[in-house]
Design a protein around this motif. Structure first.
Motif, short mmCIF file in Angstrom:
data_model
loop_
_atom_site.label_atom_id
_atom_site.label_comp_id
_atom_site.label_asym_id
_atom_site.label_seq_id
_atom_site.Cartn_x
_atom_site.Cartn_y
_atom_site.Cartn_z
N THR A 47 13.80 16.51 15.36
CA THR A 47 12.34 16.49 15.44
C THR A 47 11.84 17.70 14.66
OG1 THR A 47 12.31 17.82 17.46
CG2 THR A 47 12.35 15.41 17.73
N GLN A 48 10.54 17.73 14.36
CA GLN A 48 9.93 18.94 13.84
C GLN A 48 9.63 19.84 15.03
OE1 GLN A 48 6.68 16.94 11.47
NE2 GLN A 48 7.17 18.66 10.13
N GLU A 49 9.79 21.16 14.86
CA GLU A 49 9.44 22.08 15.93
C GLU A 49 7.95 21.92 16.23
OE1 GLU A 49 10.70 26.48 16.42
OE2 GLU A 49 8.64 26.47 15.62
N HIS A 91 9.46 23.76 20.78
CA HIS A 91 10.76 23.14 20.99
C HIS A 91 11.12 22.20 19.86
CE1 HIS A 91 7.74 20.64 23.04
NE2 HIS A 91 8.51 19.59 22.79
N LYS A 92 12.44 21.95 19.76
CA LYS A 92 13.00 21.09 18.72
C LYS A 92 14.36 20.63 19.20
CE LYS A 92 14.34 21.16 13.85
NZ LYS A 92 13.83 21.61 12.56
N ILE A 118 2.35 20.94 15.48
CA ILE A 118 3.55 21.15 14.66
C ILE A 118 3.58 22.61 14.22
CG2 ILE A 118 4.76 20.46 12.54
CD1 ILE A 118 4.60 18.25 14.69
N THR A 119 4.76 23.25 14.36
CA THR A 119 4.89 24.67 14.04
C THR A 119 5.83 24.93 12.87
OG1 THR A 119 6.56 24.87 15.78
CG2 THR A 119 4.29 25.44 16.35
N GLU A 120 6.31 23.87 12.20
CA GLU A 120 7.11 24.03 10.99
C GLU A 120 6.71 22.93 10.01
OE1 GLU A 120 11.29 23.62 11.84
OE2 GLU A 120 11.13 21.48 12.19
N THR A 121 7.03 23.15 8.75
CA THR A 121 6.69 22.14 7.74
C THR A 121 7.89 21.28 7.43
OG1 THR A 121 7.20 23.73 6.00
CG2 THR A 121 4.90 23.52 6.67
#
Length: 121
Positions: A47-49, A91-92, A118-121
């Motif tokens: 998953t994306q973080e 979380h991820k 979403i915390t990452e690209t």
């Protein structure tokens, strides 16, 4: 009485990139304050973080194995593991196994795209 069979529920992609099948939620049942879905992560996938400002989650691993990160802690997860994710915690999850990683995901309040950051690209 609301009874949903996993084989009859259509899949969709969540904001974090997970493929889920929502079994019970306000969208398809009398349940109003939580949701239950099965998520699937393909081999080598993740998953994306992200985090949820309002919802707390419980993941329960039903098939496969992986790694789970909540904030700065990463642990291996396997069939039978239950993972608690408080609101606001980044979380991820990664699939590190040889088969599809499957997990049940319970959210309270129910999962909503607009409660996913979403915390990452």
């Amino acid at each position: 009485m609301d009874i949903k069979n996993l084989n009859d529920v259509p899949a969709f992609i969540t904001k974090d990139g997970s493929e889920i099948r929502e079994l019970l939620a306000h969208r398809n049942s009398a349940i109003r304050h939580q949701s239950l879905a099965e998520a699937r992560v393909p081999v080598g996938g993740s998953t994306q973080e992200h985090f949820h400002p309002r919802a707390e989650e419980i993941y329960f691993i039903t098939a496969g194995s992986g790694q789970m990160r909540i904030e700065n802690e990463t642990r291996d997860v396997n069939i039978g593991d239950a993972i608690g994710i408080p609101p606001g915690q980044k979380h991820k999850i990664w699939n590190t196994g040889e088969g599809v990683l499957k997990l049940l995901c319970c959210c309270a309040p129910a999962y909503e795209h607009d409660d996913t950051v979403i915390t990452e690209t």
